[in-house]
Design a protein around this motif. Structure first.
Motif, mmCIF file in Angstrom:
data_model
loop_
_atom_site.group_PDB
_atom_site.id
_atom_site.type_symbol
_atom_site.label_atom_id
_atom_site.label_comp_id
_atom_site.label_asym_id
_atom_site.label_seq_id
_atom_site.Cartn_x
_atom_site.Cartn_y
_atom_site.Cartn_z
ATOM 1 N N GLU A 78 0.829 -1.214 0.000
ATOM 2 C CA GLU A 78 0.000 0.000 0.000
ATOM 3 C C GLU A 78 0.860 1.260 0.000
ATOM 4 N N ALA A 79 2.005 1.198 0.655
ATOM 5 C CA ALA A 79 2.917 2.346 0.616
ATOM 6 C C ALA A 79 3.403 2.600 -0.805
ATOM 7 N N ILE A 80 3.747 1.539 -1.512
ATOM 8 C CA ILE A 80 4.198 1.658 -2.901
ATOM 9 C C ILE A 80 3.109 2.288 -3.766
ATOM 10 N N ALA A 81 1.878 1.790 -3.628
ATOM 11 C CA ALA A 81 0.771 2.304 -4.438
ATOM 12 C C ALA A 81 0.472 3.763 -4.113
ATOM 13 N N ALA A 82 0.516 4.111 -2.838
ATOM 14 C CA ALA A 82 0.240 5.492 -2.444
ATOM 15 C C ALA A 82 1.333 6.440 -2.945
ATOM 16 N N ALA A 83 2.583 6.004 -2.880
ATOM 17 C CA ALA A 83 3.675 6.842 -3.374
ATOM 18 C C ALA A 83 3.523 7.102 -4.865
ATOM 19 N N GLY A 86 3.430 15.699 -8.715
ATOM 20 C CA GLY A 86 4.627 15.952 -9.492
ATOM 21 C C GLY A 86 5.893 16.042 -8.654
ATOM 22 N N SER A 87 5.797 15.762 -7.356
ATOM 23 C CA SER A 87 6.945 15.858 -6.473
ATOM 24 C C SER A 87 7.854 14.644 -6.620
ATOM 25 N N ALA A 88 9.137 14.887 -6.767
ATOM 26 C CA ALA A 88 10.103 13.796 -6.897
ATOM 27 C C ALA A 88 10.279 13.027 -5.598
ATOM 28 N N ASP A 89 9.880 13.625 -4.475
ATOM 29 C CA ASP A 89 10.019 12.937 -3.191
ATOM 30 C C ASP A 89 9.240 11.618 -3.188
ATOM 31 N N TYR A 90 8.046 11.633 -3.771
ATOM 32 C CA TYR A 90 7.243 10.415 -3.797
ATOM 33 C C TYR A 90 7.865 9.361 -4.725
ATOM 34 N N ASP A 91 8.475 9.808 -5.799
ATOM 35 C CA ASP A 91 9.178 8.877 -6.680
ATOM 36 C C ASP A 91 10.360 8.239 -5.961
ATOM 37 N N ASP A 92 11.017 9.008 -5.122
ATOM 38 C CA ASP A 92 12.138 8.459 -4.357
ATOM 39 C C ASP A 92 11.652 7.377 -3.399
ATOM 40 N N TRP A 93 10.563 7.664 -2.680
ATOM 41 C CA TRP A 93 10.009 6.654 -1.776
ATOM 42 C C TRP A 93 9.572 5.421 -2.556
#
Length: 348
Positions: free
Chosen positions: A260-265, A273-280
């Motif tokens: 679920e963390a992967i899907a939410a990120a 559009g934030s790269a922070d979520y792509d990093d997670w």
């Protein structure tokens, strides 16, 4: 991806719908049994013997809506019946949320209301709206989210409250003696913060005019889950639950929380559009690859201890593929429509 072709998938779809129309359906009282044996007899459970739960009926709605998207001729009738049962037995218009459970004959309801079953009601209602075109199901999903997340979680530093009485008063001490309960653990369940975050984004995109708080709350839930769940006890991975001060409670690592963390990120990365979520997203897939993917026996290891060793304190074995499959599908799709309808539109 799943190792089945169109013919096999059609057979699985037909089998599932036949099971819901046949042995799993309560032909005497209506609704669906949670579990039946090979002879079609209800399997009694310790907590709600032979009862009817909104949790299970939400998945009947979701299955039927998915069958509609797949074009199976039996699915629309099943969906109509399931929605009728939800309407008559579970939906409480005076509370804008769903009741939890009844006995088999629908005579006695449980004096408990749960965020988990209502979360899955949101998921099911969004799928039902895609399948039927009826906007009321999206409106109801919004009302549930407003109660559980925007009212209660926001006022509780985003530590989502799971257990309530019939008037939706929080029961913070519920199941204190059973902190590792698979469905109703004491405290706050970190994985549900991610799950709600993702569902809020689906809701925001599905509504013609979503309130601003829907997206704001999705971001806040995600941030709280990372802050209080990831490496919270100094060891890799997400803890299962935290207490009301945000401290780790059950330190077991569950595969579904990571999925679920992967899907939410992925959803928040696309929405903001934030790269922070792509990093997670990349960090958590690397973690899944390192400790959860079972390359010897297949699938994901469902549960690990804090040292990444297989354990079975909450969920023995590998009882579901639902979360892991969604972790591979959702990053490829827009937040709305829901999965089956999105795949139908994509020709998949």
């Amino acid at each position: 991806m799943l190792g089945v072709g169109a013919v096999e998938a059609d057979a699985l779809l037909a089998h599932g719908l036949a099971a819901l129309a046949g042995p799993l359906r309560d032909h005497e009282h209506g609704g669906w049994h949670p579990v039946v044996d090979r002879a079609g007899r209800p399997v009694l459970g310790a907590e709600r013997p032979d009862g009817k739960r909104m949790y299970d009926h939400a998945f009947v709605v979701l299955a039927a809506a998915s069958g509609c998207a797949a074009g199976h001729p039996d699915a629309p009738a099943l969906l109509a019946e399931a929605l009728d049962v939800v309407e008559r037995r579970f939906w409480e218009p005076d509370r804008d949320a769903c009741a939890e459970a009844w006995d088999r004959a629908w005579t006695t309801g449980e004096a408990y209301r749960g965020a988990n079953s209502n979360m899955h009601a949101v998921e099911a209602f969004l799928a039902a709206a895609d399948a039927t075109g009826e906007a009321r199901w999206r409106t109801r999903a919004l009302r549930i989210a407003e109660r559980v997340v925007h009212r209660h979680a926001r006022a509780n530093e985003w530590r989502l409250i799971e257990h309530f009485d019939v008037d939706w008063t929080p029961r913070r001490e519920y199941n204190r003696a059973h902190p590792a309960d698979p469905f109703r653990p004491y405290g706050a369940t970190v994985g549900h913060w991610f799950e709600w975050s993702r569902l809020l984004l689906t809701l925001a995109e599905a509504l013609p005019e979503a309130p601003a708080w829907v997206r704001v709350d999705a971001v806040a839930l995600f941030a709280a889950a990372v802050r209080e769940g990831w490496h919270a006890d100094g060891r890799p991975g997400f803890v299962y639950t935290v207490d009301w001060a945000g401290q780790p409670l059950v330190r077991t690592r569950m595969h579904w929380v990571l999925a679920e963390a992967i899907a939410a990120a992925a959803a928040l990365g696309r929405a903001t559009g934030s790269a922070d979520y792509d990093d997670w997203y990349r960090v958590w897939w690397e973690h899944a690859d390192a400790v959860f993917l079972d390359r010897e026996h297949g699938g994901w290891r469902h549960e690990l201890d804090a040292d990444a060793r297989p354990s079975a304190g909450v969920w023995p074995g590998k009882p579901d593929a639902y979360h892991a499959v969604q972790a591979t599908l959702l990053p490829r799709l827009r937040a709305s429509p829901t999965i089956a309808e999105a795949l139908r539109r994509a020709g998949g």
